[in-house]
Design an enzyme around this catalytic site. Structure first.
Site, PDB file in Angstrom:
ATOM      1  N   HIS A  18       0.836  -1.200   0.000  1.00 46.00           N
ATOM      2  CA  HIS A  18       0.000   0.000   0.000  1.00 46.00           C
ATOM      3  C   HIS A  18       0.872   1.251   0.000  1.00 46.00           C
ATOM      4  O   HIS A  18       0.623   2.211  -0.701  1.00 46.00           O
ATOM      5  CB  HIS A  18      -0.915   0.024   1.240  1.00 46.00           C
ATOM      6  CG  HIS A  18      -1.769  -1.185   1.326  1.00 46.00           C
ATOM      7  ND1 HIS A  18      -1.873  -1.964   2.457  1.00 46.00           N
ATOM      8  CD2 HIS A  18      -2.537  -1.789   0.398  1.00 46.00           C
ATOM      9  CE1 HIS A  18      -2.680  -2.974   2.216  1.00 46.00           C
ATOM     10  NE2 HIS A  18      -3.087  -2.897   0.976  1.00 46.00           N
ATOM     11  N   ASP A 115      -6.434   4.965   0.889  1.00 49.94           N
ATOM     12  CA  ASP A 115      -6.481   3.716   0.136  1.00 49.94           C
ATOM     13  C   ASP A 115      -7.715   2.917   0.550  1.00 49.94           C
ATOM     14  O   ASP A 115      -8.532   3.375   1.366  1.00 49.94           O
ATOM     15  CB  ASP A 115      -5.152   2.938   0.235  1.00 49.94           C
ATOM     16  CG  ASP A 115      -4.864   2.432   1.639  1.00 49.94           C
ATOM     17  OD1 ASP A 115      -5.822   2.209   2.410  1.00 49.94           O
ATOM     18  OD2 ASP A 115      -3.678   2.239   1.970  1.00 49.94           O
ATOM     19  N   TRP A 367      -0.330  -6.689  -6.723  1.00 52.49           N
ATOM     20  CA  TRP A 367      -0.495  -5.822  -7.890  1.00 52.49           C
ATOM     21  C   TRP A 367       0.746  -4.970  -8.175  1.00 52.49           C
ATOM     22  O   TRP A 367       1.075  -4.687  -9.326  1.00 52.49           O
ATOM     23  CB  TRP A 367      -1.747  -4.953  -7.749  1.00 52.49           C
ATOM     24  CG  TRP A 367      -2.103  -4.276  -9.030  1.00 52.49           C
ATOM     25  CD1 TRP A 367      -2.203  -2.934  -9.258  1.00 52.49           C
ATOM     26  CD2 TRP A 367      -2.387  -4.907 -10.305  1.00 52.49           C
ATOM     27  NE1 TRP A 367      -2.535  -2.688 -10.573  1.00 52.49           N
ATOM     28  CE2 TRP A 367      -2.647  -3.878 -11.235  1.00 52.49           C
ATOM     29  CE3 TRP A 367      -2.433  -6.235 -10.729  1.00 52.49           C
ATOM     30  CZ2 TRP A 367      -2.957  -4.135 -12.575  1.00 52.49           C
ATOM     31  CZ3 TRP A 367      -2.741  -6.491 -12.062  1.00 52.49           C
ATOM     32  CH2 TRP A 367      -2.987  -5.456 -12.960  1.00 52.49           C
ATOM     33  N   SER A 369       3.851  -5.872  -7.696  1.00 45.89           N
ATOM     34  CA  SER A 369       4.819  -6.750  -8.362  1.00 45.89           C
ATOM     35  C   SER A 369       4.430  -6.949  -9.818  1.00 45.89           C
ATOM     36  O   SER A 369       5.279  -6.908 -10.715  1.00 45.89           O
ATOM     37  CB  SER A 369       4.893  -8.107  -7.658  1.00 45.89           C
ATOM     38  OG  SER A 369       5.440  -7.935  -6.365  1.00 45.89           O
ATOM     39  N   ALA A 387      -5.013 -12.405  -0.462  1.00 47.77           N
ATOM     40  CA  ALA A 387      -5.718 -11.173  -0.895  1.00 47.77           C
ATOM     41  C   ALA A 387      -6.328 -11.378  -2.292  1.00 47.77           C
ATOM     42  O   ALA A 387      -6.871 -12.440  -2.577  1.00 47.77           O
ATOM     43  CB  ALA A 387      -4.784  -9.965  -0.820  1.00 47.77           C
TER      44      ALA A 387
HETATM   45  N1  UDP Z   1       9.341  -5.769  -2.531  1.00 48.59           N
HETATM   46  C1  UDP Z   1      10.699  -5.556  -2.593  1.00 48.59           C
HETATM   47  N2  UDP Z   1      11.528  -6.571  -2.224  1.00 48.59           N
HETATM   48  C2  UDP Z   1      11.081  -7.791  -1.810  1.00 48.59           C
HETATM   49  C3  UDP Z   1       9.691  -8.008  -1.763  1.00 48.59           C
HETATM   50  C4  UDP Z   1       8.844  -6.974  -2.141  1.00 48.59           C
HETATM   51  O1  UDP Z   1      11.159  -4.468  -2.968  1.00 48.59           O
HETATM   52  O2  UDP Z   1      11.902  -8.656  -1.502  1.00 48.59           O
HETATM   53  C5  UDP Z   1       8.433  -4.677  -2.927  1.00 48.59           C
HETATM   54  C6  UDP Z   1       7.929  -4.907  -4.346  1.00 48.59           C
HETATM   55  O3  UDP Z   1       8.833  -4.353  -5.277  1.00 48.59           O
HETATM   56  C7  UDP Z   1       6.559  -4.255  -4.329  1.00 48.59           C
HETATM   57  C8  UDP Z   1       6.107  -4.394  -2.881  1.00 48.59           C
HETATM   58  O4  UDP Z   1       7.280  -4.670  -2.109  1.00 48.59           O
HETATM   59  O5  UDP Z   1       6.675  -2.884  -4.651  1.00 48.59           O
HETATM   60  C9  UDP Z   1       5.142  -5.549  -2.697  1.00 48.59           C
HETATM   61  O6  UDP Z   1       3.895  -5.195  -3.158  1.00 48.59           O
HETATM   62  P1  UDP Z   1       2.922  -6.216  -3.880  1.00 48.59           P
HETATM   63  O7  UDP Z   1       1.674  -5.484  -4.183  1.00 48.59           O
HETATM   64  O8  UDP Z   1       3.604  -6.855  -5.009  1.00 48.59           O
HETATM   65  O9  UDP Z   1       2.668  -7.360  -2.844  1.00 48.59           O
HETATM   66  P2  UDP Z   1       2.326  -7.401  -1.280  1.00 48.59           P
HETATM   67  O10 UDP Z   1       3.616  -7.392  -0.595  1.00 48.59           O
HETATM   68  O11 UDP Z   1       1.484  -6.205  -0.983  1.00 48.59           O
HETATM   69  O12 UDP Z   1       1.618  -8.692  -1.140  1.00 48.59           O
END
Ligand code: UDP
Length: 479
Positions: A18, A115, A367, A369, A387
């Site tokens: 987020h 959000d 989303w 990623s 999610a």
């Molecule tokens: N991310 C990162 N390194 C990691 C894991 C995640 O920089 O080892 C960042 C990734 O680039 C993205 C965010 O964390 O911007 C994860 O958001 P996403 O919506 O993909 O998944 P969530 O973590 O919310 O399930």
């Protein structure tokens, strides 16, 4: 801060997924649309550290980022409370902190942007006479489902819930049962009530921003904003303003990037399950053998296995660790030393995806990623965990055409090593059509965001409305 231009207050719920797009939105409002921006970040004691926040902030000198005092929700949740319910509860508890923070400001912001989990902050926007927008950090299809929830609730949805038939969303792709968003399934679960409430609240905002763009989801965006008689889903304006992803930061190069420099172009598959995803021990083992036998180069961000919770790392304070991953199969690290790099818990994802040596991504389909993969022209193997990720996986695979996915459902069963090996070889194959498709979308994303592009223009609409409100309020006699 001077009171000479519109001021946007952005409220982000905890979790990198987020926070990152909210910060990017703030950055664009400042640099492209002349706003002052304050980003308020809600926290629990263990959700975020100040250093992590600073690290993620795109340009700290552009944005005023305020960590709200942490809220203690421990008495309101149990060990079985799901992650989305926890977020809804903690955002509700954070509202008094937001109100106090706004009251303490010398000039009241013109506009509040929250959000999905912050929709109850609407009352604060109304109290302070601010314009109010919701920013959906996911896609238009998920937004359509959310807006459709209050209607769905009135219709008995036996077809989807009991008979496991596809769920119809007017004008949009239907939602297959295997890809469903679990909160719609159980009316007795708190998350059902919370999610429906978000869908109701959102309809009272001045508009909804969504992290997608016209070329990616034209049909759904059309259905959201189309004529009411044709089954328009959104009763308020919808602004597709994406893809907003964190910019690659210049700075000290990590070991991972140095390793990537030594690999051939498009030769490495990157494996990561987002900021919070975790796998079971058996799945971790199968993935290790699958990667090894694919005989392709890889970077794998590993987390210690957890048996019952695929979102177990979402609220973990520290993503950094030098622990040796002793849960991997015996000899795996030695045997794959020349082919792969195993990184513990957290890696500089956007920097990795933008490296020319990376040619594929095994992703949980969060989303952010997914967008990061598309804007870097990298095709995916979709591996959804929690999610709305199953929806994202379905869309990326079947509609957008930039991903493949396993026949086994990762949320229900273990994906075996042979299937993993086949998928890795398929996606890394140079002739794969998905690679060409994702490169086209990469260019289309750049066009959407540049001056005069569809997403740029969408955000300009919001900016113009805020400018008008700002001038009106400034001219109005006080008191
Ligand atoms: N991310 C990162 N390194 C990691 C894991 C995640 O920089 O080892 C960042 C990734 O680039 C993205 C965010 O964390 O911007 C994860 O958001 P996403 O919506 O993909 O998944 P969530 O973590 O919310 O399930």
């Amino acid at each position: 801060m001077q009171n000479t231009k519109p001021h946007a207050a952005l409220l982000a719920s905890p979790g990198m997924g987020h926070l990152i797009p909210v910060l990017e939105l703030g950055k664009r409002l400042v640099t492209n649309h002349g706003f002052n921006v304050t980003v308020f970040v809600a926290t629990t004691d263990n959700s975020l550290s100040k250093s992590q926040l600073i690290e993620q902030t795109p340009s700290p000198n552009l944005l005023n980022v305020v960590l709200l005092p942490p809220v203690d929700v421990s008495s309101l949740i149990t060990p079985t409370t799901g992650i989305l319910t926890q977020l809804a509860i903690m955002m509700r508890e954070a509202l008094p902190k937001l109100r106090s923070a706004i009251l303490a400001m010398k000039f009241c912001p013109t506009v509040l942007i929250v959000d999905l989990f912050g929709t109850e902050a609407m009352v604060i926007a109304d109290e302070f006479n601010m314009l109010k927008y919701v920013f959906i950090t996911s896609n238009a299809w998920f937004l359509a489902l959310t807006l459709h929830m209050p209607t769905l609730d009135k219709v008995v949805e036996d077809n989807h819930v009991k008979n496991q038939e596809a769920l119809l969303i007017p004008g949009c792709k239907s939602l297959e049962f295997d890809d469903t968003f679990e909160p719609v399934l159980d009316r007795n679960d708190q998350i059902y009530v919370e999610y429906k409430h978000m869908g109701v609240q959102m309809q009272k905002f001045d508009g909804i921003l969504v992290n997608t763009w016209q070329d990616l989801e034209g049909t759904t965006i059309g259905a959201l904003g189309g004529e009411k008689k044709l089954g328009r889903v959104a009763p308020v304006p919808v602004y597709p303003i994406g893809p907003l992803v964190r910019a690659v930061k210049p700075g000290p190069r990590s070991e991972v990037l140095d390793w990537l420099d030594m690999q051939p172009i498009d030769s490495v598959i990157y494996v990561s399950f987002g900021s919070g995803g975790t796998l079971s021990a058996k799945q971790t083992t199968e993935l290790a053998y699958g990667l090894e036998s694919s005989d392709r180069r890889f970077i794998w961000v590993v987390r210690p296995p957890i048996e019952t919770d695929s979102a177990a790392a979402v609220f973990k304070t520290s993503h950094r660790s030098d622990d040796s991953p002793d849960f991997l199969p015996d000899g795996f690290l030695t045997r794959t030393r020349k082919m792969g790099l195993v990184v513990s818990k957290w890696a500089p994802q956007n920097e990795i995806l933008s490296h020319p040596s990376v040619g594929g991504f095994i992703s949980h389909c969060g989303w952010n990623s997914a967008l990061e993969s598309i804007v870097n022209g990298v095709p995916m193997i979709a591996w959804p965990l929690y999610a709305e990720q199953k929806m994202n996986a379905a869309m990326l695979t079947e509609d957008v055409g930039v991903a493949i996915r396993s026949k086994s459902l990762p949320t229900k069963e273990v994906v075996g090593r042979e299937e993993i090996e086949t998928m890795v070889r398929t996606i890394m194959d140079k002739g794969d059509a998905r690679r060409a498709r994702v490169k086209t979308l990469k260019s289309s994303a750049e066009r959407a965001l540049s001056k005069g592009g569809s997403s740029y223009n969408s955000l300009s609409h919001v900016a113009n409305d805020s400018e008008t409100a700002f001038k009106y309020l400034k001219a109005k006699p006080q008191g």
